[in-house]
Design a protein around this motif. Structure first.
Motif, PDB file in Angstrom:
ATOM      1  N   LYS A   1      32.724  56.684  47.208  1.00  0.00           N
ATOM      2  CA  LYS A   1      32.113  56.283  48.193  1.00  0.00           C
ATOM      3  C   LYS A   1      30.812  56.642  48.511  1.00  0.00           C
ATOM      4  O   LYS A   1      29.898  56.143  49.148  1.00  0.00           O
ATOM      5  CB  LYS A   1      32.982  56.027  49.281  1.00  0.00           C
ATOM      6  CG  LYS A   1      34.035  54.966  49.589  1.00  0.00           C
ATOM      7  CD  LYS A   1      34.766  54.719  50.798  1.00  0.00           C
ATOM      8  CE  LYS A   1      33.962  54.482  51.826  1.00  0.00           C
ATOM      9  NZ  LYS A   1      33.361  53.383  51.719  1.00  0.00           N
ATOM     10  N   LEU A   2      30.285  57.956  48.016  1.00  0.00           N
ATOM     11  CA  LEU A   2      29.162  58.604  48.148  1.00  0.00           C
ATOM     12  C   LEU A   2      28.013  57.764  47.343  1.00  0.00           C
ATOM     13  O   LEU A   2      26.997  57.607  47.590  1.00  0.00           O
ATOM     14  CB  LEU A   2      29.050  60.093  47.535  1.00  0.00           C
ATOM     15  CG  LEU A   2      30.008  60.890  48.589  1.00  0.00           C
ATOM     16  CD1 LEU A   2      29.865  62.281  48.105  1.00  0.00           C
ATOM     17  CD2 LEU A   2      29.193  61.023  49.999  1.00  0.00           C
ATOM     18  N   THR A   3      28.458  57.024  46.127  1.00  0.00           N
ATOM     19  CA  THR A   3      27.472  56.223  45.402  1.00  0.00           C
ATOM     20  C   THR A   3      27.569  54.870  45.789  1.00  0.00           C
ATOM     21  O   THR A   3      26.699  54.118  45.789  1.00  0.00           O
ATOM     22  CB  THR A   3      28.055  56.546  43.844  1.00  0.00           C
ATOM     23  OG1 THR A   3      27.906  57.847  43.562  1.00  0.00           O
ATOM     24  CG2 THR A   3      27.021  55.476  42.914  1.00  0.00           C
ATOM     25  N   TYR A   4      29.180  54.230  46.115  1.00  0.00           N
ATOM     26  CA  TYR A   4      29.060  52.844  46.462  1.00  0.00           C
ATOM     27  C   TYR A   4      29.745  52.936  48.067  1.00  0.00           C
ATOM     28  O   TYR A   4      30.913  52.513  48.164  1.00  0.00           O
ATOM     29  CB  TYR A   4      30.224  52.150  45.450  1.00  0.00           C
ATOM     30  CG  TYR A   4      29.729  52.477  44.058  1.00  0.00           C
ATOM     31  CD1 TYR A   4      28.670  51.827  43.575  1.00  0.00           C
ATOM     32  CD2 TYR A   4      30.556  53.223  43.313  1.00  0.00           C
ATOM     33  CE1 TYR A   4      28.311  51.932  42.188  1.00  0.00           C
ATOM     34  CE2 TYR A   4      30.226  53.404  41.696  1.00  0.00           C
ATOM     35  CZ  TYR A   4      29.092  52.670  41.476  1.00  0.00           C
ATOM     36  OH  TYR A   4      28.535  52.592  40.067  1.00  0.00           O
ATOM     37  N   PRO A   5      28.826  53.053  48.889  1.00  0.00           N
ATOM     38  CA  PRO A   5      29.135  53.031  50.383  1.00  0.00           C
ATOM     39  C   PRO A   5      29.793  51.525  50.647  1.00  0.00           C
ATOM     40  O   PRO A   5      30.463  51.585  51.821  1.00  0.00           O
ATOM     41  CB  PRO A   5      28.018  53.558  51.205  1.00  0.00           C
ATOM     42  CG  PRO A   5      26.762  53.142  50.323  1.00  0.00           C
ATOM     43  CD  PRO A   5      27.255  53.212  48.687  1.00  0.00           C
ATOM     44  N   ASN A   6      29.414  50.678  50.151  1.00  0.00           N
ATOM     45  CA  ASN A   6      30.006  49.299  50.464  1.00  0.00           C
ATOM     46  C   ASN A   6      31.222  48.945  49.971  1.00  0.00           C
ATOM     47  O   ASN A   6      31.809  47.733  50.246  1.00  0.00           O
ATOM     48  CB  ASN A   6      28.718  48.260  50.284  1.00  0.00           C
ATOM     49  CG  ASN A   6      27.599  48.514  50.955  1.00  0.00           C
ATOM     50  OD1 ASN A   6      27.678  48.748  52.206  1.00  0.00           O
ATOM     51  ND2 ASN A   6      26.602  48.179  50.352  1.00  0.00           N
ATOM     52  N   VAL A   7      31.823  49.760  49.250  1.00  0.00           N
ATOM     53  CA  VAL A   7      33.393  49.527  48.773  1.00  0.00           C
ATOM     54  C   VAL A   7      34.466  50.121  49.956  1.00  0.00           C
ATOM     55  O   VAL A   7      34.246  51.366  50.139  1.00  0.00           O
ATOM     56  CB  VAL A   7      33.427  50.240  47.486  1.00  0.00           C
ATOM     57  CG1 VAL A   7      34.933  49.887  46.963  1.00  0.00           C
ATOM     58  CG2 VAL A   7      32.761  49.447  46.449  1.00  0.00           C
ATOM     59  N   GLU A   8      35.203  49.352  50.464  1.00  0.00           N
ATOM     60  CA  GLU A   8      36.290  49.891  51.217  1.00  0.00           C
ATOM     61  C   GLU A   8      37.216  50.216  50.458  1.00  0.00           C
ATOM     62  O   GLU A   8      37.885  49.456  49.728  1.00  0.00           O
ATOM     63  CB  GLU A   8      36.538  48.660  52.448  1.00  0.00           C
ATOM     64  CG  GLU A   8      37.593  49.194  53.260  1.00  0.00           C
ATOM     65  CD  GLU A   8      37.969  48.408  54.381  1.00  0.00           C
ATOM     66  OE1 GLU A   8      38.780  48.465  55.080  1.00  0.00           O
ATOM     67  OE2 GLU A   8      37.238  47.201  54.348  1.00  0.00           O
ATOM     68  N   ILE A   9      38.177  51.219  50.672  1.00  0.00           N
ATOM     69  CA  ILE A   9      39.300  51.552  49.877  1.00  0.00           C
ATOM     70  C   ILE A   9      40.239  52.165  50.906  1.00  0.00           C
ATOM     71  O   ILE A   9      40.133  53.076  51.724  1.00  0.00           O
ATOM     72  CB  ILE A   9      38.986  52.877  48.848  1.00  0.00           C
ATOM     73  CG1 ILE A   9      37.728  52.488  48.092  1.00  0.00           C
ATOM     74  CG2 ILE A   9      40.328  53.172  48.068  1.00  0.00           C
ATOM     75  CD1 ILE A   9      37.285  53.658  47.182  1.00  0.00           C
TER      76      ILE A   9
ATOM     77  N   GLY B   1      33.078  45.430  47.573  1.00  0.00           N
ATOM     78  CA  GLY B   1      34.463  44.811  47.558  1.00  0.00           C
ATOM     79  C   GLY B   1      35.496  45.775  48.481  1.00  0.00           C
ATOM     80  O   GLY B   1      35.110  46.748  49.130  1.00  0.00           O
ATOM     81  N   THR B   2      36.659  45.370  48.284  1.00  0.00           N
ATOM     82  CA  THR B   2      37.720  45.981  48.906  1.00  0.00           C
ATOM     83  C   THR B   2      38.901  46.480  47.819  1.00  0.00           C
ATOM     84  O   THR B   2      39.155  45.547  47.193  1.00  0.00           O
ATOM     85  CB  THR B   2      38.398  45.456  50.084  1.00  0.00           C
ATOM     86  OG1 THR B   2      37.465  44.944  50.960  1.00  0.00           O
ATOM     87  CG2 THR B   2      39.524  46.055  50.698  1.00  0.00           C
ATOM     88  N   ILE B   3      39.365  47.814  47.857  1.00  0.00           N
ATOM     89  CA  ILE B   3      40.324  48.024  46.952  1.00  0.00           C
ATOM     90  C   ILE B   3      41.482  48.656  47.907  1.00  0.00           C
ATOM     91  O   ILE B   3      41.409  49.358  48.800  1.00  0.00           O
ATOM     92  CB  ILE B   3      39.827  49.275  45.989  1.00  0.00           C
ATOM     93  CG1 ILE B   3      38.725  48.879  45.319  1.00  0.00           C
ATOM     94  CG2 ILE B   3      40.942  49.643  45.122  1.00  0.00           C
ATOM     95  CD1 ILE B   3      38.152  49.850  44.625  1.00  0.00           C
ATOM     96  N   ASN B   4      42.698  47.976  47.746  1.00  0.00           N
ATOM     97  CA  ASN B   4      43.749  48.356  48.237  1.00  0.00           C
ATOM     98  C   ASN B   4      44.837  48.982  47.030  1.00  0.00           C
ATOM     99  O   ASN B   4      45.293  48.668  46.166  1.00  0.00           O
ATOM    100  CB  ASN B   4      44.645  47.157  48.889  1.00  0.00           C
ATOM    101  CG  ASN B   4      43.890  46.594  49.888  1.00  0.00           C
ATOM    102  OD1 ASN B   4      43.332  47.146  50.728  1.00  0.00           O
ATOM    103  ND2 ASN B   4      43.768  45.239  49.811  1.00  0.00           N
ATOM    104  N   SER B   5      45.413  50.163  47.468  1.00  0.00           N
ATOM    105  CA  SER B   5      46.113  51.055  46.781  1.00  0.00           C
ATOM    106  C   SER B   5      47.610  51.386  47.463  1.00  0.00           C
ATOM    107  O   SER B   5      47.491  51.662  48.790  1.00  0.00           O
ATOM    108  CB  SER B   5      45.404  52.290  46.416  1.00  0.00           C
ATOM    109  OG  SER B   5      46.591  53.377  45.604  1.00  0.00           O
TER     110      SER B   5
END
Length: 365
Positions: free
Chosen positions: A106-114, A84-88
């Protein structure tokens, strides 16, 4: 103010989770420790009680106290996979923290874009209402107007998640002999309204300094209006009064402390996170006769330090719905032991286990 934009892709920082040879769902637990743990890099001595200074202005010590972590903070349970993608968008102070949280996450969830934009707390609610932000970090509570605008659009109020603690420190140059200050004096220095009843203070001699300092003019350093600390300081220190017109606004909080460190006559306010070798915080008192309290962790947790504050992330969570999985997991991580360890690691103040449960995790249910 130019927004600070971070796109988080790959990071080389220490792991907070074991990622190899694990079952699909792994429980991450803190290492055995006493009831209170000292954060990495902190001194091994126990945290002293909040400082209560006598009338002598020289009593406030110039020391860096350790930041501790509550060992009762909950562990984080890793999910088998997450995308997924998270925008802050929001607070610059919190965006610095979010950058560090995101790098570990992201070390645990590398497929999440923040993606993190730090434009000040005033930009947070606007972005959340517009749907351009999933997370709206704020270094102050949303005001009634901001909450009303959100409720008018969505039919319910935004959810507030408390993620860390902080102290608004009053900084002076390291060469300045002043050690402590009352809120009435702070108001007399920074305000044009003087709602605490003091006469204007324009020179260091009016604060009791002598010799070469007596006639020196006080130079003011402060934040821009867009920063959450601007309005919160008005409320806490100036009783809602107005700032002096000659306060020099800085685009980011670190510039305030750097400015004080570069000018012996300067005084400014910013998060204690930005404390430096060239500028130091004063002990502050609600009353003229004390007690004067330094912005220590214990002073903030106990409420003894009068310029304590909580740091928040607001989200759009329907009363009967759930947050998107990626946002929910990042917030769960932030509320947990490894997330609060990130807070303590670089100089912010972590939540207690009780606050993490009530004001952080419970808001995600």
């Amino acid at each position: 103010m130019r927004a600070l934009i971070f796109s988080l892709l790959v990071f080389a920082v220490p792991h907070v989770f074991a990622t190899e040879a694990e079952p699909a769902t792994a429980q991450v637990t803190p290492s055995p420790a006493p009831a209170t743990k000292t954060s990495p890099g902190a001194a091994s001595a126990g945290l002293p009680k909040a400082y209560a200074a006598p009338a002598d202005a020289k009593a406030a010590p110039d020391v860096a106290l350790p930041i501790t972590l509550d060992s009762a903070l909950p562990a984080y349970t890793r999910q088998p996979s997450l995308t997924g993608t998270i925008n802050s968008t929001g607070s610059s102070t919190l965006s610095n923290l979010l950058f560090r949280w995101a790098s570990d996450f992201k070390l645990t969830y590398p497929n999440v874009e923040i993606n993190i934009v730090g434009g000040g707390s005033d930009t947070a609610s606007v972005a959340l209402n517009a749907g351009s932000a999933d997370l709206a970090p704020m270094s102050r509570p949303m005001n009634a107007t901001e909450i009303a605008a959100f409720k008018t659009k969505f039919g319910y109020e935004p959810t507030r998640v408390t993620v860390a603690l902080d102290a608004i420190a009053i900084y002076v140059n390291k060469k300045n002999p002043l050690k402590q200050i009352s809120l009435k004096q702070v108001d007399a220095i920074f305000s044009s309204s003087y709602k605490r009843g003091a006469a204007p203070i324009k020179t260091w001699g009016q604060l009791g300094l002598s010799d070469d300092w007596q006639s020196r003019t006080i130079e003011l350093k402060g934040p821009s209006r867009a920063q959450g600390i601007y309005g919160l300081f008005r409320e806490l220190a100036l009783n809602g009064g107005d700032f002096r017109f000659d306060m020099k606004p800085e685009p980011v909080a670190s510039s305030i402390v750097q400015g004080v460190g570069a000018d012996e006559k300067a005084i400014g306010f910013a998060s204690y996170f930005y404390v430096s070798a060239r500028a130091r915080p004063l002990a502050v008192s609600k009353n003229d006769d004390g007690p004067f309290v330094l912005p220590t962790q214990e002073g903030v947790l106990s409420g003894a330090y009068p310029l304590s504050r909580m740091l928040y992330i607001y989200v759009n969570k329907p009363p009967t719905g759930a947050l998107p999985a990626a946002s929910r997991e990042l917030l769960r991580f932030i509320c947990s032991e490894p997330g609060q360890a990130v807070v303590a690691r670089d100089g912010n103040y972590p939540l207690s286990a009780a606050l993490a449960s009530k004001e952080c995790l419970a808001q995600l249910q």
